[in-house]
Scaffold this motif. Structure first.
Motif, PDB file in Angstrom:
ATOM      1  N   ARG A 348     -21.394 -40.347 -24.559  1.00  0.00           N
ATOM      2  CA  ARG A 348     -22.486 -41.075 -23.500  1.00  0.00           C
ATOM      3  C   ARG A 348     -23.889 -41.371 -23.962  1.00  0.00           C
ATOM      4  O   ARG A 348     -24.253 -40.294 -24.530  1.00  0.00           O
ATOM      5  CB  ARG A 348     -22.208 -40.452 -22.129  1.00  0.00           C
ATOM      6  N   PRO A 349     -24.652 -42.277 -23.485  1.00  0.00           N
ATOM      7  CA  PRO A 349     -25.993 -42.350 -23.948  1.00  0.00           C
ATOM      8  C   PRO A 349     -26.750 -41.109 -23.259  1.00  0.00           C
ATOM      9  O   PRO A 349     -26.571 -40.803 -22.171  1.00  0.00           O
ATOM     10  CB  PRO A 349     -26.560 -43.599 -23.143  1.00  0.00           C
ATOM     11  N   GLY A 350     -27.595 -40.404 -24.173  1.00  0.00           N
ATOM     12  CA  GLY A 350     -28.329 -39.414 -23.809  1.00  0.00           C
ATOM     13  C   GLY A 350     -27.673 -38.037 -23.761  1.00  0.00           C
ATOM     14  O   GLY A 350     -28.033 -36.909 -23.279  1.00  0.00           O
ATOM     15  N   VAL A 351     -26.311 -38.116 -24.159  1.00  0.00           N
ATOM     16  CA  VAL A 351     -25.602 -36.795 -24.071  1.00  0.00           C
ATOM     17  C   VAL A 351     -25.236 -36.643 -25.526  1.00  0.00           C
ATOM     18  O   VAL A 351     -24.682 -37.337 -26.364  1.00  0.00           O
ATOM     19  CB  VAL A 351     -24.287 -36.886 -23.448  1.00  0.00           C
ATOM     20  N   ALA A 352     -25.392 -35.430 -26.167  1.00  0.00           N
ATOM     21  CA  ALA A 352     -24.814 -35.087 -27.349  1.00  0.00           C
ATOM     22  C   ALA A 352     -23.629 -35.052 -27.586  1.00  0.00           C
ATOM     23  O   ALA A 352     -22.656 -34.726 -26.752  1.00  0.00           O
ATOM     24  CB  ALA A 352     -25.102 -33.656 -27.884  1.00  0.00           C
ATOM     25  N   PRO A 353     -23.065 -35.959 -28.709  1.00  0.00           N
ATOM     26  CA  PRO A 353     -21.415 -36.009 -29.076  1.00  0.00           C
ATOM     27  C   PRO A 353     -20.708 -34.791 -29.018  1.00  0.00           C
ATOM     28  O   PRO A 353     -21.106 -33.983 -29.533  1.00  0.00           O
ATOM     29  CB  PRO A 353     -21.394 -36.772 -30.249  1.00  0.00           C
ATOM     30  N   GLY A 354     -19.715 -35.072 -27.959  1.00  0.00           N
ATOM     31  CA  GLY A 354     -18.736 -33.764 -27.933  1.00  0.00           C
ATOM     32  C   GLY A 354     -18.981 -32.669 -26.931  1.00  0.00           C
ATOM     33  O   GLY A 354     -18.255 -31.839 -26.667  1.00  0.00           O
ATOM     34  N   ASP A 355     -20.265 -32.874 -26.379  1.00  0.00           N
ATOM     35  CA  ASP A 355     -20.766 -32.251 -25.361  1.00  0.00           C
ATOM     36  C   ASP A 355     -19.955 -32.658 -23.954  1.00  0.00           C
ATOM     37  O   ASP A 355     -19.910 -33.466 -23.553  1.00  0.00           O
ATOM     38  CB  ASP A 355     -22.268 -31.968 -25.062  1.00  0.00           C
ATOM     39  N   ALA A 356     -19.725 -31.401 -23.147  1.00  0.00           N
ATOM     40  CA  ALA A 356     -19.092 -31.819 -21.602  1.00  0.00           C
ATOM     41  C   ALA A 356     -19.595 -30.488 -20.906  1.00  0.00           C
ATOM     42  O   ALA A 356     -19.691 -29.365 -21.208  1.00  0.00           O
ATOM     43  CB  ALA A 356     -17.585 -31.597 -21.569  1.00  0.00           C
ATOM     44  N   THR A 357     -20.006 -30.982 -19.617  1.00  0.00           N
ATOM     45  CA  THR A 357     -20.699 -29.853 -18.765  1.00  0.00           C
ATOM     46  C   THR A 357     -19.411 -29.321 -18.036  1.00  0.00           C
ATOM     47  O   THR A 357     -18.240 -29.903 -17.921  1.00  0.00           O
ATOM     48  CB  THR A 357     -21.345 -30.459 -17.705  1.00  0.00           C
ATOM     49  N   SER A 358     -19.849 -27.945 -17.588  1.00  0.00           N
ATOM     50  CA  SER A 358     -18.683 -27.487 -16.632  1.00  0.00           C
ATOM     51  C   SER A 358     -18.018 -28.171 -15.608  1.00  0.00           C
ATOM     52  O   SER A 358     -16.849 -28.124 -15.181  1.00  0.00           O
ATOM     53  CB  SER A 358     -19.143 -26.179 -16.225  1.00  0.00           C
ATOM     54  N   ALA A 359     -19.113 -29.041 -15.084  1.00  0.00           N
ATOM     55  CA  ALA A 359     -18.629 -29.919 -13.964  1.00  0.00           C
ATOM     56  C   ALA A 359     -17.723 -30.819 -14.242  1.00  0.00           C
ATOM     57  O   ALA A 359     -16.661 -31.252 -13.803  1.00  0.00           O
ATOM     58  CB  ALA A 359     -19.770 -30.671 -13.212  1.00  0.00           C
ATOM     59  N   GLU A 360     -17.988 -31.593 -15.894  1.00  0.00           N
ATOM     60  CA  GLU A 360     -16.888 -32.428 -16.227  1.00  0.00           C
ATOM     61  C   GLU A 360     -15.952 -31.952 -16.955  1.00  0.00           C
ATOM     62  O   GLU A 360     -14.662 -32.595 -16.485  1.00  0.00           O
ATOM     63  CB  GLU A 360     -17.898 -33.147 -17.291  1.00  0.00           C
TER      64      GLU A 360
END
Length: 559
Positions: A348-360
């Motif tokens: 996603r724009p502005g998000v490091a590739p492969g990162d997911a938050t705990s909420a996600e």
């Protein structure tokens, strides 16, 4: 998915308890750094640039919703509320405190997960096709064989201290989605004329400092001899792999040094001593493991019902452009009528590739429960897959994902960037990867433009270890150090899959701020020279590197 038995559970719990004791001894000063290092590495713990990094195994990319929730809980309690999903279908935590790692391992064990052999000079996590068991082109379900390899390789006393790390990938489909040709050992499963499962085995592939496409050692290997043959390869490598030079220790160097034919000959000689022996896979054991990978309780849709749903979807696509785009890029045909596999982009724009938050993570776990029988997969490309979504649920699923910024319709497009954490976290990195990935995403953020470009893989690595697999990206970017400054080298022509190839360096490297512009120039050359419906990689192979180099280096400051 595979469920632990009493033996599995005891093994993982005992390993966590063992590491707690080792960590406590280290923190008390009873173990030196050198003594603790191999112990922490084989439990997935690195010392990175700012903090420890814990790598958790996701065997062959398969996750239950309850496991993803546990990963989210760990991110909240022991990290900074997110995790990074990697090209080995694992998850990494970048900020755990050392004293908390044993507790994390105990929590992982409670949901049948671990970090065993996710690092160190041993057999790492076996990877596979993220669409295993559901792909229409599948010949053999690779998951039972991946699980058998996982159990065989875990704590195998002969292969815990190899010359270097070792990676295995298994594919069971016509299309190779497991990148078997760039692994230390790659396995292609198929069926012979009699319908029996057989394996093609490759060895000596790999990326990093010396990228190599693997060589076929054996065709038509009976499935029950798969472990004996892998064991023969491991023994030859363990015996002759170089331990005197870290940069020449991988099996690919040994295979190149003596030649694939001689290596295959030595493997076959070793195999003669062990085939038919204790590592033969019994039919009963394969049946036991395979029983964990049965199909879920799919609804049975008649042809009329499927046609009705398709008509409804067509109407929704006509009125919701975002839904239409998402289906084009993120939905994949399923072997069961009325179902599809859905990819959830973590680019996603502005998000490091492969990162997911705990909420996600929790949201995706809930969606897996609601729409995909409680199961999901992690891909080599650092995305999620909901494997079994009924077509009648697609619009509702998309609507929820869109609301939470998870409906990016860019699977396979140029913004679906594979990238390692790079210099922001990794102590080995020469340069940052994440800022480069985000800058390129900004430069190509127009979705109409990306759709017009079509399939293009763009991979970024922060150092020559190639954790971002830049060598097999159609466009590859490698961070390099020049006198303490970060520069970036560009390769073109890499690809994974059935026709895997290693990209070629186009010339001198570039400043960080120039990289997005360089990528844009490369894309401009493609647009100017492509034939109708011709993919980037095909145009590149037809016209060669020179037109790209001429455009990129025109008035370009490089070094």
């Amino acid at each position: 998915m595979y469920k632990y038995d009493d033996y599995d559970r005891a093994l993982v719990r005992e390993r966590a308890a063992q590491f707690r004791n080792q960590t406590e001894r280290y923190l008390k000063g009873e173990l030196s750094d050198d003594e603790f290092r191999p112990l922490r590495l084989q439990n997935g713990l690195y010392i990175q640039r700012h903090a420890p990094m814990l790598r958790v195994a996701v065997p062959y990319g398969l996750l239950g919703a309850h496991q993803l929730r546990k990963l989210a809980d760990i991110a909240d309690r022991y990290d900074r509320g997110y995790g990074h999903f990697t090209t080995r279908q694992n998850i990494q935590y970048n900020w755990p405190a050392l004293e908390n790692v044993p507790t994390i391992l105990e929590e992982l064990a409670s949901v049948e997960m671990h970090a065993i052999q996710t690092s160190g000079n041993c057999i790492r996590n076996t990877t596979s096709d993220p669409f295993a068991g559901i792909a229409k082109d599948e010949l053999v379900d690779p998951r039972p064989f991946c699980e058998i390899i996982r159990q065989w390789s875990t704590f195998h006393p002969e292969f815990l201290h190899l010359p270097r790390k070792f990676k295995i990938a298994v594919n069971g489909a016509i299309e190779d989605r497991a990148a078997v040709q760039v692994h230390d050992i790659g396995v292609n499963l198929s069926r012979n004329a009699a319908g029996d499962v057989v394996a093609q085995v490759l060895a000596g592939g790999g990326l990093g400092r010396t990228p190599v496409i693997g060589s076929v050692l054996k065709n038509d290997l009976p499935w029950n001899e798969l472990l004996t043959y892998i064991e023969a390869i491991m023994r030859v490598y363990n015996r002759y792999g170089r331990r005197d030079n870290l940069y020449k220790a991988r099996i690919k160097i040994l295979v190149r040094a003596i030649g694939p034919e001689e290596f295959a000959k030595q493997v076959d000689e070793e195999w003669q001593h062990i085939k038919g022996g204790v590592s033969v896979i019994p039919q009963a054991e394969l049946d036991r493991i395979a029983a964990h990978f049965t199909a879920p309780s799919y609804k049975v849709f008649s042809a009329e019902q499927v046609a009705t749903v398709h008509a409804q979807i067509a109407g929704l696509r006509a009125t919701h452009k975002g839904f239409d785009r998402w289906l084009v890029r993120n939905a994949r045909e399923h072997r069961v009528p009325g179902y599809v596999a859905v990819s959830i982009s973590l680019k996603r724009p502005g998000v490091a590739p492969g990162d997911a938050t705990s909420a996600e993570m929790r949201l995706v776990a809930d969606l897996a429960d609601q729409y995909s029988f409680g199961e999901l997969r992690v891909t080599h490309e650092q995305n999620f897959v909901l494997s079994d979504v009924a077509e009648e649920d697609l619009f509702d699923l998309w609507s929820v994902l869109k609301e939470h910024n998870l409906a990016m319709p860019n699977i396979g497009l140029v913004s679906d960037i594979i990238a390692c954490p790079g210099g922001d976290f990794c102590a080995l990195a020469n340069a940052k990867s994440i800022p480069i990935a985000l800058a390129i995403q900004d430069a190509v953020d127009n979705l109409d433009y990306q759709f017009d470009l079509g399939d293009i893989s763009l991979n970024i690595s922060g150092c020559i270890n190639s954790c971002g697999h830049h060598h097999i990206g159609n466009i590859g970017i490698l961070g390099v150090d020049k006198n303490g400054e970060e520069w970036y080298q560009v390769t073109l022509g890499g690809r994974q899959g059935n026709h895997a190839s290693i990209g070629k360096v186009i010339g001198k490297s570039f400043y960080a701020e120039d990289v997005p512009g360089v990528v844009q120039k490369i894309l401009n050359v493609y647009v100017a020279n492509r034939h109708e419906d011709e993919l980037f990689i095909d145009t590149l192979e037809r016209i060669g590197l020179d037109p790209f180099k001429d455009q990129v280096y025109a008035n370009q400051e490089a070094a």
